[in-house]
Design an enzyme around this catalytic site. Structure first.
Site, short mmCIF file in Angstrom:
data_model
loop_
_atom_site.label_atom_id
_atom_site.label_comp_id
_atom_site.label_asym_id
_atom_site.label_seq_id
_atom_site.Cartn_x
_atom_site.Cartn_y
_atom_site.Cartn_z
N CYS A 280 27.27 -2.60 14.92
CA CYS A 280 27.41 -3.68 15.90
C CYS A 280 28.79 -4.30 15.73
CB CYS A 280 26.28 -4.69 15.77
SG CYS A 280 26.60 -6.07 14.71
N ARG B 260 25.28 -1.93 10.45
CA ARG B 260 23.99 -2.61 10.33
C ARG B 260 22.96 -1.53 9.96
NH1 ARG B 260 23.66 -7.20 13.94
NH2 ARG B 260 21.63 -7.58 13.01
N LYS C 31 14.75 -17.48 19.15
CA LYS C 31 14.89 -16.10 19.65
C LYS C 31 14.37 -15.11 18.60
CE LYS C 31 18.99 -14.01 19.08
NZ LYS C 31 19.10 -12.72 18.39
N ASN C 32 14.87 -15.27 17.36
CA ASN C 32 14.54 -14.25 16.36
C ASN C 32 13.08 -14.28 15.94
OD1 ASN C 32 17.11 -13.37 16.58
ND2 ASN C 32 17.86 -14.28 14.68
N ARG D 281 22.55 -13.41 25.55
CA ARG D 281 21.52 -12.71 24.77
C ARG D 281 20.69 -13.69 23.95
NH1 ARG D 281 23.47 -8.20 20.98
NH2 ARG D 281 21.31 -8.58 20.45
N ASP E 216 24.54 -16.58 10.58
CA ASP E 216 24.63 -16.87 12.01
C ASP E 216 25.28 -18.23 12.29
OD1 ASP E 216 23.50 -14.44 12.54
OD2 ASP E 216 21.49 -15.19 12.87
C1 EPZ Z 1 18.48 -10.67 11.22
O1 EPZ Z 1 19.04 -9.36 11.38
C2 EPZ Z 1 18.86 -11.46 12.46
N1 EPZ Z 1 18.35 -10.79 13.65
C3 EPZ Z 1 20.38 -11.63 12.56
O2 EPZ Z 1 20.65 -12.51 13.66
C4 EPZ Z 1 20.90 -12.26 11.26
O3 EPZ Z 1 22.31 -12.30 11.30
C5 EPZ Z 1 20.44 -11.45 10.05
O4 EPZ Z 1 18.99 -11.32 10.07
C6 EPZ Z 1 20.81 -12.06 8.72
O5 EPZ Z 1 20.26 -13.35 8.63
C7 EPZ Z 1 17.10 -10.98 14.05
O6 EPZ Z 1 16.30 -11.65 13.42
C8 EPZ Z 1 16.70 -10.36 15.33
P1 EPZ Z 1 19.20 -8.12 7.67
P2 EPZ Z 1 18.58 -8.19 10.40
O7 EPZ Z 1 18.44 -6.83 7.61
O8 EPZ Z 1 17.21 -8.41 9.92
C9 EPZ Z 1 21.85 -5.26 4.94
C10 EPZ Z 1 21.58 -13.15 15.72
O9 EPZ Z 1 22.74 -13.50 16.04
N2 EPZ Z 1 20.81 -4.25 5.24
O10 EPZ Z 1 18.56 -9.29 7.04
O11 EPZ Z 1 18.90 -6.92 11.07
C11 EPZ Z 1 22.64 -5.69 6.17
O12 EPZ Z 1 23.70 -4.82 6.45
C12 EPZ Z 1 21.35 -11.99 14.79
O13 EPZ Z 1 20.58 -13.73 16.15
C13 EPZ Z 1 20.82 -3.05 4.54
O14 EPZ Z 1 21.68 -2.82 3.69
O15 EPZ Z 1 19.58 -8.41 9.17
C14 EPZ Z 1 23.07 -7.07 5.78
O16 EPZ Z 1 24.18 -7.00 4.95
C15 EPZ Z 1 22.62 -11.25 14.48
N3 EPZ Z 1 19.86 -2.14 4.83
C16 EPZ Z 1 21.89 -7.60 4.97
O17 EPZ Z 1 21.18 -6.43 4.53
C17 EPZ Z 1 18.89 -2.37 5.77
O18 EPZ Z 1 18.03 -1.49 5.97
C18 EPZ Z 1 20.93 -8.50 5.75
O19 EPZ Z 1 20.61 -7.89 7.01
C19 EPZ Z 1 18.88 -3.60 6.45
C20 EPZ Z 1 19.87 -4.52 6.16
#
Ligand code: EPZ
Length: 421
Positions: free
Chosen positions: A117, A122, A23-24, A400, A308
């Site tokens: 979320c 997020r 999916k991702n 989803r 995840d």
């Molecule tokens: C991706 O989300 C995935 N989604 C998520 O999967 C997954 O949980 C996550 O990566 C972590 O592996 C998709 O690929 C569509 P991040 P993403 O930015 O990229 C912080 C699922 O169930 N952060 O890597 O949005 C954030 O809060 C979903 O399939 C900032 O601080 O996650 C977190 O602590 C849920 N500032 C960490 O970084 C930012 O601008 C990693 O988040 C962005 C993120």
């Protein structure tokens, strides 16, 4: 009217299950189609709700889409729009991934801010910082990111926050940089396989990217990207879901069409706990494993344990004698679902960002509620091993991200059905 899963626990899972495309990965590959006017054809795209939301978004932006039997063809029309509206970003926060491609291709865009979320804040500050470093002017206006540029220019960008690198942030900057002038270095880039998949497809489209799969990416901008035909990698989180289901209740369960390398770390952890796992090139055979050792583990960015997969490890810990603990290194609040597991007889205490899990003899069926995608699927696993009947409500969360979950489980022997309430 909403749908639920009704599960009668205790049935063995045997036979073969085919893992769907990631999916991702598919979501970012679809967004990458914005970077070209030519056709993009994707194979192995999972048919699930988030993909349909992404189709709706791309159609709004001026793409024409055909989606038949996991093959998705994206074509450019003349009705271009550069606005990702709130009603779609709100449905799926991964919609933020169109920011980089829209800005690079059309030099302006308006993308709704995603908001929080179910498992906590997020933020998207790293995405915005990355675009600014590439020379975009950004205003936050009435809940939207309003971005424009006279032309993106390559830069050196450190893309990690308090919880490590950002997966979609890396993808957004990588895509924007492919059409920027000059060279971009992304330091502390996320190394998740889905980002590697994106980089591989971008290269096929004519992008110049070095360091793929490492934490330093060097992208040299090109004037234009071409169309492409590309196959999405298998979904490693769906693989992990069936892997843990197999450890809980499998009998030579064969997980096919997967890439075990993408789960090397969790597989090693599970084997060290005593799990019966046999690895083949693109399949895994797993059986119910008795007398597993309790674990202490933390989620971290790839190649370590994915956040995840955290809820599935928690369910596993529920039925391992002794005390296990799992700490959340990415989303410290991602434990809401543990109160639902408690309704099924689990003994879990949350201490800061750690779930301390005392194994119980058995879980008992109950009516529980999915709060997000992975938590929802974990409750399904809990239902599969629980005594009696479990009803998992709000399964739209599960829809989803899992393609035909109940069909796949039923074929393996589970007693699970979708009911309307
Ligand atoms: C991706 O989300 C995935 N989604 C998520 O999967 C997954 O949980 C996550 O990566 C972590 O592996 C998709 O690929 C569509 P991040 P993403 O930015 O990229 C912080 C699922 O169930 N952060 O890597 O949005 C954030 O809060 C979903 O399939 C900032 O601080 O996650 C977190 O602590 C849920 N500032 C960490 O970084 C930012 O601008 C990693 O988040 C962005 C993120």
């Amino acid at each position: 009217m909403s749908e639920s899963f009704e599960i009668k626990g205790g049935k063995k899972l045997k036979g073969k299950v085919q893992i769907s495309g990631s999916k991702n990965s598919a979501l970012v590959l679809m967004a990458a189609s914005i970077l070209t006017d030519e056709d993009v054809a994707l194979h192995n795209v999972p048919d699930l709700l988030d993909i349909h939301t992404s189709i709706e978004l791309l159609e709004k932006l001026g793409k024409k889409i055909e989606f038949v039997e996991n093959r998705l063809v994206i074509q450019q029309t003349k009705n271009i729009s550069t606005e990702a509206p709130y009603d779609l970003v709100n449905k799926m926060r991964a919609s933020i991934i169109v920011l980089g491609p829209l800005l690079a291709k059309y030099k302006k865009c308006k993308v709704s801010l995603p908001g929080g979320c179910a498992f906590g804040p997020r933020p998207v500050d790293l995405h915005i910082m990355g675009m600014k470093k590439l020379g975009a002017k950004i205003k936050l206006d009435h809940g939207y990111i309003d971005a424009e540029t006279s032309g993106l220019v390559g830069a050196q960008i450190f893309l990690a926050g308090k919880f490590g690198p950002s997966v979609l942030g890396t993808d957004n900057v990588m895509m924007a940089a492919t059409l920027a002038t000059g060279e971009t270095i992304i330091d502390s880039a996320a190394m998740e396989p889905e980002g590697v998949d994106l980089a591989n497809m971008l290269e096929k489209m004519g992008a110049k990217i070095e360091g793929i799969g490492t934490s330093t990416l060097k992208i040299t901008g090109v004037a234009k990207l071409n169309g492409v035909e590309y196959t999405v990698i298998p979904d490693r989180i769906e693989t992990g879901t069936f892997l843990i289901a197999g450890i809980l209740i499998g009998e030579n369960l064969t997980i096919e069409n997967c890439n075990p390398e993408h789960l090397a770390y969790p597989i090693e952890l599970l084997k060290n706990m005593g799990a019966k796992i046999e690895i083949k090139k693109d399949s895994i055979i797993v059986s119910k494993s008795e007398n597993l050792k309790p674990f202490t583990v933390s989620t971290s960015p790839y190649p370590f344990l994915a956040t995840d997969l955290q809820p599935f490890f928690t369910v596993l810990g529920c039925v391992i004698a002794g005390t296990s603990s799992i700490s959340e290194g990415i989303y410290p609040d991602r434990f809401q679902y543990t109160s639902e597991l408690a309704r099924m007889g689990a003994d879990i205490k949350i201490e800061g960002n750690t779930a301390v899990i005392k194994g119980v003899e058995k879980l008992t069926g109950a009516e529980v509620m999915a709060s997000d995608l992975r938590a929802g699927a974990a409750l399904v696993l809990a239902g599969l091993i629980a005594d009696g009947k479990t009803v998992v409500d709000r399964i739209y969360h599960i829809d989803r991200g899992y393609e035909k979950l109940e069909e796949k489980l039923s074929v393996l022997g589970a007693d699970i059905k979708r009911v309307e309430k």
